[in-house]
Write a protein that holds these residues in place. Structure first.
Motif, PDB file in Angstrom:
ATOM      1  N   VAL A   1      52.200  47.638  63.083  1.00  0.00           N
ATOM      2  CA  VAL A   1      51.018  47.493  62.229  1.00  0.00           C
ATOM      3  C   VAL A   1      50.128  46.421  62.846  1.00  0.00           C
ATOM      4  O   VAL A   1      50.573  45.298  63.103  1.00  0.00           O
ATOM      5  CB  VAL A   1      51.405  47.105  60.793  1.00  0.00           C
ATOM      6  N   SER A   2      48.875  46.768  63.087  1.00  0.00           N
ATOM      7  CA  SER A   2      47.956  45.833  63.727  1.00  0.00           C
ATOM      8  C   SER A   2      47.459  44.779  62.745  1.00  0.00           C
ATOM      9  O   SER A   2      47.372  45.010  61.531  1.00  0.00           O
ATOM     10  CB  SER A   2      46.768  46.589  64.332  1.00  0.00           C
ATOM     11  N   VAL A   3      47.117  43.603  63.286  1.00  0.00           N
ATOM     12  CA  VAL A   3      46.583  42.482  62.505  1.00  0.00           C
ATOM     13  C   VAL A   3      45.402  41.901  63.282  1.00  0.00           C
ATOM     14  O   VAL A   3      45.207  42.220  64.461  1.00  0.00           O
ATOM     15  CB  VAL A   3      47.663  41.403  62.271  1.00  0.00           C
ATOM     16  N   PRO A   4      44.584  41.052  62.660  1.00  0.00           N
ATOM     17  CA  PRO A   4      43.499  40.397  63.412  1.00  0.00           C
ATOM     18  C   PRO A   4      44.046  39.637  64.615  1.00  0.00           C
ATOM     19  O   PRO A   4      45.141  39.065  64.564  1.00  0.00           O
ATOM     20  CB  PRO A   4      42.873  39.467  62.373  1.00  0.00           C
ATOM     21  N   GLU A   5      43.276  39.611  65.689  1.00  0.00           N
ATOM     22  CA  GLU A   5      43.760  39.019  66.935  1.00  0.00           C
ATOM     23  C   GLU A   5      44.053  37.535  66.805  1.00  0.00           C
ATOM     24  O   GLU A   5      44.904  37.001  67.521  1.00  0.00           O
ATOM     25  CB  GLU A   5      42.737  39.253  68.051  1.00  0.00           C
ATOM     26  N   ASP A   6      43.354  36.820  65.907  1.00  0.00           N
ATOM     27  CA  ASP A   6      43.575  35.376  65.785  1.00  0.00           C
ATOM     28  C   ASP A   6      44.509  35.017  64.631  1.00  0.00           C
ATOM     29  O   ASP A   6      44.574  33.849  64.213  1.00  0.00           O
ATOM     30  CB  ASP A   6      42.236  34.651  65.626  1.00  0.00           C
ATOM     31  N   ALA A   7      45.222  36.002  64.096  1.00  0.00           N
ATOM     32  CA  ALA A   7      46.161  35.711  63.004  1.00  0.00           C
ATOM     33  C   ALA A   7      47.269  34.775  63.487  1.00  0.00           C
ATOM     34  O   ALA A   7      47.701  34.832  64.642  1.00  0.00           O
ATOM     35  CB  ALA A   7      46.755  37.008  62.474  1.00  0.00           C
ATOM     36  N   ASP A   8      47.719  33.892  62.587  1.00  0.00           N
ATOM     37  CA  ASP A   8      48.783  32.957  62.965  1.00  0.00           C
ATOM     38  C   ASP A   8      49.698  32.709  61.771  1.00  0.00           C
ATOM     39  O   ASP A   8      49.549  33.319  60.715  1.00  0.00           O
ATOM     40  CB  ASP A   8      48.196  31.645  63.500  1.00  0.00           C
ATOM     41  N   THR A   9      50.655  31.836  61.948  1.00  0.00           N
ATOM     42  CA  THR A   9      51.655  31.445  60.937  1.00  0.00           C
ATOM     43  C   THR A   9      52.202  32.656  60.177  1.00  0.00           C
ATOM     44  O   THR A   9      52.019  32.772  58.963  1.00  0.00           O
ATOM     45  CB  THR A   9      51.063  30.427  59.944  1.00  0.00           C
ATOM     46  N   PRO A  10      52.876  33.567  60.873  1.00  0.00           N
ATOM     47  CA  PRO A  10      53.400  34.762  60.195  1.00  0.00           C
ATOM     48  C   PRO A  10      54.594  34.434  59.309  1.00  0.00           C
ATOM     49  O   PRO A  10      55.426  33.589  59.629  1.00  0.00           O
ATOM     50  CB  PRO A  10      53.811  35.660  61.364  1.00  0.00           C
ATOM     51  N   LYS A  11      54.674  35.137  58.161  1.00  0.00           N
ATOM     52  CA  LYS A  11      55.825  35.077  57.269  1.00  0.00           C
ATOM     53  C   LYS A  11      56.160  36.493  56.833  1.00  0.00           C
ATOM     54  O   LYS A  11      55.265  37.285  56.552  1.00  0.00           O
ATOM     55  CB  LYS A  11      55.523  34.208  56.045  1.00  0.00           C
ATOM     56  N   PHE A  12      57.466  36.798  56.787  1.00  0.00           N
ATOM     57  CA  PHE A  12      57.876  38.163  56.474  1.00  0.00           C
ATOM     58  C   PHE A  12      58.953  38.158  55.408  1.00  0.00           C
ATOM     59  O   PHE A  12      59.792  37.247  55.344  1.00  0.00           O
ATOM     60  CB  PHE A  12      58.417  38.878  57.722  1.00  0.00           C
ATOM     61  N   ARG A  13      58.925  39.203  54.541  1.00  0.00           N
ATOM     62  CA  ARG A  13      60.020  39.497  53.629  1.00  0.00           C
ATOM     63  C   ARG A  13      60.385  40.951  53.819  1.00  0.00           C
ATOM     64  O   ARG A  13      59.544  41.847  53.601  1.00  0.00           O
ATOM     65  CB  ARG A  13      59.595  39.261  52.182  1.00  0.00           C
ATOM     66  N   VAL A  14      61.607  41.197  54.243  1.00  0.00           N
ATOM     67  CA  VAL A  14      62.009  42.564  54.563  1.00  0.00           C
ATOM     68  C   VAL A  14      63.422  42.797  54.028  1.00  0.00           C
ATOM     69  O   VAL A  14      64.326  42.002  54.273  1.00  0.00           O
ATOM     70  CB  VAL A  14      61.947  42.816  56.085  1.00  0.00           C
TER      71      VAL A  14
ATOM     72  N   ALA B   1      54.254  41.072  54.549  1.00  0.00           N
ATOM     73  CA  ALA B   1      53.918  40.147  55.628  1.00  0.00           C
ATOM     74  C   ALA B   1      52.711  39.317  55.223  1.00  0.00           C
ATOM     75  O   ALA B   1      51.825  39.799  54.500  1.00  0.00           O
ATOM     76  CB  ALA B   1      53.622  40.920  56.919  1.00  0.00           C
ATOM     77  N   GLN B   2      52.685  38.076  55.697  1.00  0.00           N
ATOM     78  CA  GLN B   2      51.569  37.185  55.389  1.00  0.00           C
ATOM     79  C   GLN B   2      51.147  36.461  56.665  1.00  0.00           C
ATOM     80  O   GLN B   2      51.980  36.029  57.456  1.00  0.00           O
ATOM     81  CB  GLN B   2      51.966  36.174  54.323  1.00  0.00           C
ATOM     82  N   PHE B   3      49.825  36.338  56.871  1.00  0.00           N
ATOM     83  CA  PHE B   3      49.288  35.656  58.048  1.00  0.00           C
ATOM     84  C   PHE B   3      48.157  34.734  57.614  1.00  0.00           C
ATOM     85  O   PHE B   3      47.427  35.016  56.649  1.00  0.00           O
ATOM     86  CB  PHE B   3      48.730  36.657  59.064  1.00  0.00           C
ATOM     87  N   GLY B   4      48.008  33.652  58.347  1.00  0.00           N
ATOM     88  CA  GLY B   4      46.862  32.783  58.173  1.00  0.00           C
ATOM     89  C   GLY B   4      45.747  33.193  59.110  1.00  0.00           C
ATOM     90  O   GLY B   4      45.987  33.747  60.186  1.00  0.00           O
ATOM     91  N   LEU B   5      44.504  32.947  58.688  1.00  0.00           N
ATOM     92  CA  LEU B   5      43.328  33.269  59.500  1.00  0.00           C
ATOM     93  C   LEU B   5      42.563  31.979  59.773  1.00  0.00           C
ATOM     94  O   LEU B   5      42.058  31.344  58.834  1.00  0.00           O
ATOM     95  CB  LEU B   5      42.430  34.274  58.784  1.00  0.00           C
ATOM     96  N   PRO B   6      42.453  31.563  61.030  1.00  0.00           N
ATOM     97  CA  PRO B   6      41.740  30.316  61.351  1.00  0.00           C
ATOM     98  C   PRO B   6      40.279  30.350  60.935  1.00  0.00           C
ATOM     99  O   PRO B   6      39.723  29.334  60.514  1.00  0.00           O
ATOM    100  CB  PRO B   6      41.871  30.227  62.878  1.00  0.00           C
ATOM    101  N   SER B   7      39.643  31.521  61.047  1.00  0.00           N
ATOM    102  CA  SER B   7      38.236  31.642  60.652  1.00  0.00           C
ATOM    103  C   SER B   7      38.134  32.509  59.408  1.00  0.00           C
ATOM    104  O   SER B   7      38.843  33.501  59.264  1.00  0.00           O
ATOM    105  CB  SER B   7      37.415  32.258  61.790  1.00  0.00           C
ATOM    106  N   VAL B   8      37.262  32.168  58.511  1.00  0.00           N
ATOM    107  CA  VAL B   8      37.104  32.882  57.254  1.00  0.00           C
ATOM    108  C   VAL B   8      36.521  34.266  57.528  1.00  0.00           C
ATOM    109  O   VAL B   8      35.562  34.413  58.288  1.00  0.00           O
ATOM    110  CB  VAL B   8      36.201  32.103  56.291  1.00  0.00           C
ATOM    111  N   ARG B   9      37.103  35.308  56.904  1.00  0.00           N
ATOM    112  CA  ARG B   9      36.655  36.689  57.093  1.00  0.00           C
ATOM    113  C   ARG B   9      36.071  37.236  55.799  1.00  0.00           C
ATOM    114  O   ARG B   9      36.424  36.797  54.695  1.00  0.00           O
ATOM    115  CB  ARG B   9      37.826  37.584  57.514  1.00  0.00           C
TER     116      ARG B   9
END
Length: 436
Positions: A313-326, A357-365
């Motif tokens: 599954v694709s995410v924004p290229e600058d996504a960071d700090t991933p967290k997963f629950r599976v 899944a959860q990701f942080g975005l450095p720039s506001v979208r």
């Protein structure tokens, strides 16, 4: 028939060439690339076969090389193209990688091969396993006493005198599924690419007969075609198959090569129901954090199990700090692919699974940018003992003059093709999102 066979680099310079007839000038090889460039400059498409000044140029491209055959006569272009593809396969068998450097390092072996696989412009022995019996991969001059007996026989792909203590034959029916699902959830393109691969460990010179649930065969013998019969398209066989017999009564009869080979391939352009359905819900939190809920559904029979399932599954290229629950399997973030990959070792038929899944975005979208997946969801899988087309091996008979009993083993495998992708996505936030 071909007068000259040559291998050229991308600049049109001949790396190695073999002349079989003296009816074309040597300069014709040098004219090949300028002729191609001239055709492209005129806005026309370069075809594998074209003529200039009474000389026919037939070529294919492999990696950064051109394989070229030149003839002045009205040659069989399809046969020469097939020969050039076989030449590629033979060189890959010998050198593992077919590139300019491997050709320059093995002039002696390649000239020996060109002398054996073509005689006076006519293709001869093109079976790599037989050639390797007397043309060895050695950098020094080869000591060749005599060709093996298989070269002088009609069955050039199998040697005499093969013996095994235990006679076995393994047959795999492997189907690859390609499909594309659009954003509305409709399948817009689908096809099944099938192959019958075999491993034969049989003594002597056996004859094998393979029967499939072929619709045309059922109709030819006056048998009512049932729902289980399939209509094969674009069927291609290994050279060992007796084509005349297949055309007459649809019987696949052959003397197999020793070891592993592909007996046949086929294609079915039919509507395909996705075996593994995946959809994703996306939710944004103030444009600086993004959450995904990915749902996978196994849409095949409960008694079947898909192995090595991999969902990307694709995410924004600058996504960071991933967290997963599976709940099942493992998930890892692949920043080089701008995606996270959910791996499930075994997925039972009829099951539904959910991961978050959860990701942080450095720039506001903006909400609009976050609500769409940058690329479609792709799925990889292996499904054993199952074929989507319904093809079945009705019988596999082994006949050999010594009368030994052989053990046939048949296996069915369905897997993803090169393009199994889904652009579907649940409406943003339609699936429940819980804190990570």
């Amino acid at each position: 028939m071909a007068s000259v066979v040559a291998i050229l680099d991308l600049k049109g310079k001949s790396i190695i060439q073999r002349t079989y007839r003296d009816d074309v000038p040597a300069s014709c090889i040098e004219l090949f690339l300028p002729l191609i460039q001239g055709i492209e400059d005129e806005g026309q498409q370069v075809t594998p076969c074209f003529s200039n000044m009474g000389i026919n140029y037939i070529h294919i491209r492999y990696s950064n090389l051109y394989l070229l055959a030149v003839s002045r006569r009205n040659s069989n272009a399809a046969e020469i193209i097939l020969f050039l593809h076989r030449l590629c396969q033979i060189l890959v068998e010998y050198f593992k990688e077919l590139e300019e450097e491997s050709i320059r390092d093995n002039f002696v072996v390649i000239y020996e091969l060109l002398d054996e696989i073509m005689d006076f412009g006519y293709p001869q022995t093109t079976e790599a396993k037989i050639l390797q019996e007397y043309i060895l991969q050695e950098p020094h001059k080869l000591d060749i006493v005599r060709p093996p007996q298989a070269v002088t026989q009609v069955v050039s792909w199998r040697s005499e005198g093969i013996r095994y203590r235990k006679n076995e034959v393994f047959l795999d029916v492997i189907e690859s599924v390609n499909l594309l699902v659009n954003a509305s959830g409709n399948v817009v393109r689908s096809e099944i690419l099938g192959a019958v691969k075999m491993k034969c460990y049989l003594s002597g010179m056996p004859e094998l007969r393979l029967g499939l649930n072929d619709k045309v065969m059922f109709e030819s013998i006056g048998r009512t075609s049932s729902d289980k019969a399939i209509d094969l398209e674009d069927v291609k066989f290994h050279q060992c198959v007796r084509l005349s017999r297949f055309e007459n009564d649809r019987t696949i009869s052959f003397i197999p090569p020793d070891g592993e080979f592909e007996l046949m391939s086929y294609r079915l352009a039919q509507a395909v129901k996705p075996l593994i359905w995946v959809e994703a819900a996306i939710d944004s939190h103030n444009g600086n954090r993004i959450e995904y809920v990915v749902k996978v559904r196994a849409q095949f029979k409960r008694r079947s199990t898909a192995n090595s399932v991999e969902i990307t599954v694709s995410v924004p290229e600058d996504a960071d700090t991933p967290k997963f629950r599976v709940p099942t399997g493992k998930v890892h973030y692949a920043p080089d692919k701008a995606a996270f990959i959910w791996t499930i070792n075994k997925l039972g038929g009829g099951r539904d699974l959910l991961m978050r899944a959860q990701f942080g975005l450095p720039s506001v979208r903006s909400e609009q940018d976050i609500g769409n997946l940058p690329a479609p969801i792709t799925v990889k899988f292996d499904l054993l003992y199952f074929t989507l087309s319904g093809i079945q091996v009705r019988y596999l008979k082994v006949v050999e003059k010594s009368g030994y009993q052989a053990l046939p083993w048949v296996r069915y495998i369905t897997q993803n093709g090169d393009d199994y992708s889904l652009r579907t996505a649940l409406e943003k936030g339609s699936a429940p999102i819980v804190p990570m």
